[in-house]
Design an enzyme around this catalytic site. Structure first.
Site, short mmCIF file in Angstrom:
data_model
loop_
_atom_site.label_atom_id
_atom_site.label_comp_id
_atom_site.label_asym_id
_atom_site.label_seq_id
_atom_site.Cartn_x
_atom_site.Cartn_y
_atom_site.Cartn_z
N LYS A 112 5.11 -5.62 -3.31
CA LYS A 112 3.95 -6.42 -3.74
C LYS A 112 4.36 -7.72 -4.41
O LYS A 112 3.64 -8.71 -4.31
CB LYS A 112 3.06 -5.61 -4.70
CG LYS A 112 2.22 -4.56 -4.01
CD LYS A 112 0.98 -4.24 -4.83
CE LYS A 112 0.12 -3.21 -4.15
NZ LYS A 112 -0.98 -2.74 -5.01
N LYS A 195 1.77 1.56 7.93
CA LYS A 195 0.71 2.32 7.27
C LYS A 195 -0.65 1.64 7.48
O LYS A 195 -0.74 0.42 7.44
CB LYS A 195 1.07 2.35 5.78
CG LYS A 195 0.34 3.34 4.94
CD LYS A 195 0.89 3.32 3.52
CE LYS A 195 0.49 2.05 2.78
NZ LYS A 195 0.81 2.09 1.35
N LYS A 198 -5.49 -1.80 3.58
CA LYS A 198 -6.53 -2.81 3.46
C LYS A 198 -5.95 -4.22 3.49
O LYS A 198 -6.67 -5.17 3.72
CB LYS A 198 -7.42 -2.60 2.22
CG LYS A 198 -6.75 -2.06 1.00
CD LYS A 198 -7.80 -1.54 -0.04
CE LYS A 198 -7.15 -0.57 -1.00
NZ LYS A 198 -8.06 0.22 -1.80
#
Ligand code: TYM
Length: 332
Positions: A112, A195, A198
């Site tokens: 991230k 994966k 969103k």
């Protein structure tokens, strides 16, 4: 007694991966006499920028997803993380138990924060400690999550063990992670090695909880597959990530095993399997999306559910913080 805690971040709409990895399990686990706490992780959401005007709405939407998926407020407590102060307070206490080296190994931070980690928030770095606090502040014994949370749950267990060891106590139970079953890791419909998430730009890569039946059917039709027929047994799926994912979705939603699905579809191609899969997904998911739209139309009711949930959660969590402060030797 058995105590279950889990959470979902308040950062955008949910997809089939969240449903099968988390929500469906929350709804399915309501049969025994456990205590259940399901939070909306809004404090985790702000580790990256969130528009203030949207954040409350996102929190309500996750609450609506819990309810639409079948989480029952008579058997489960649903609440926003930030409405229960004990989470933040416990996070500080556990920041002083967790080791820098443990956090340095967390892969989610590396993913991230990206290349420019100097500009990542400190909260993003210490995110897993807040997650440990979420769990331990209820002395939770079981945590249902998708497979991607494995590392965070290991850290939680390490924090609990170190606390117990340092203060020579058995105060915290070591929580068990529940991520069994074919729904634990749902992959993108466009790439069987990534994966479902969103943050993936293509909306065709995922089935959203808000998708209507036509959208669902069209996404399944377009889903990446391969030219081969389905194998007779699960081993034959091993080098075929897209096929494995689609069969896994079928199994998880229909509540059968992968072997059961292959007994019916082994030897058949995707021309036969995809329409059957679309039917199962629409059958299971569209009632949820209908319910979700109804719930979102009545935000006042959601707010009442959350206020009541926060009160119930605080009543359990506040005394735990008090105990822990006492064990540590703090004043207040
Ligand atoms: P979050 O919000 O990213 O995801 C919520 C839940 O959905 C699961 N999940 C998936 N499962 C299967 N396949 C996928 N493709 C998939 N994508 C997501 C996640 O594993 C998770 O169970 N840090 C957590 C939220 C959290 C939490 C907690 C969880 C905060 N405090 C305490 C458990 C206990 C997160 O970001 O999940």
């Amino acid at each position: 007694g058995k105590r279950i805690l889990s959470g979902i971040q308040a950062s955008g709409s949910l997809h089939l991966g969240n449903y099968l990895g988390a929500l469906k399990k929350f709804a399915d686990m309501q049969g025994d006499d456990a205590e259940r706490f399901y939070m909306i992780a809004d404090l985790h959401a702000i580790t990256v920028w969130q528009e203030p005007a949207k954040l409350l709405q996102q929190t309500r939407e996750i609450a609506a997803c819990y309810l639409a998926a079948g989480v029952d407020i008579d058997r489960s407590t649903i609440f926003p993380q930030s409405a229960v102060r004990a989470h933040s307070e416990m996070a500080w206490l556990l920041n002083c138990v967790a080791r820098l080296g443990w956090l340095d190994r967390m892969t989610q931070f590396k993913d991230k924060a990206g290349k420019d980690k100097e500009r990542a928030s400190v909260g993003l770095y210490t995110y897993p400690v807040l997650q440990a606090a979420d769990i331990l502040v209820y002395k939770a014994t079981h945590v249902p999550v998708g497979e991607d949370q494995r590392q965070h749950l290991e850290l939680t267990r390490d924090v609990a063990k170190k606390f117990n060891h340092d203060f020579d106590t058995d105060y915290f139970p070591i929580p068990e992670t529940l991520y069994q079953g074919p729904g634990a890791r749902i992959m993108s419909l466009r790439d069987g090695t990534a994966k479902m998430s969103k943050s993936e730009p293509s909306d065709n890569s995922r089935i959203n909880l808000t998708d209507d039946a036509d959208t669902i059917a069209s996404k399944i039709k377009k889903a990446k597959s391969d030219a081969d027929v389905l194998p007779e047994d699960a081993e034959g799926l091993e080098s075929r990530p897209e096929a494995k994912n689609l069969v896994g979705i079928y199994a998880a939603l229909a509540g059968v095993t992968v072997a059961d699905v292959l007994r019916d579809f082994g030897g058949k191609g995707f021309g036969a399997f995809k329409p059957a899969l679309a039917e199962v997904v629409v059958e299971k998911m569209s009632p949820i999306s209908v319910k979700l739209r109804q719930l979102i139309a009545d935000p006042a009711e959601i707010d009442r559910v959350l206020a009541k949930g926060a009160e119930r959660a605080s009543a359990v969590a506040d005394p735990v913080v008090k105990d822990v402060k006492k064990i540590i030797g703090l004043w207040g």
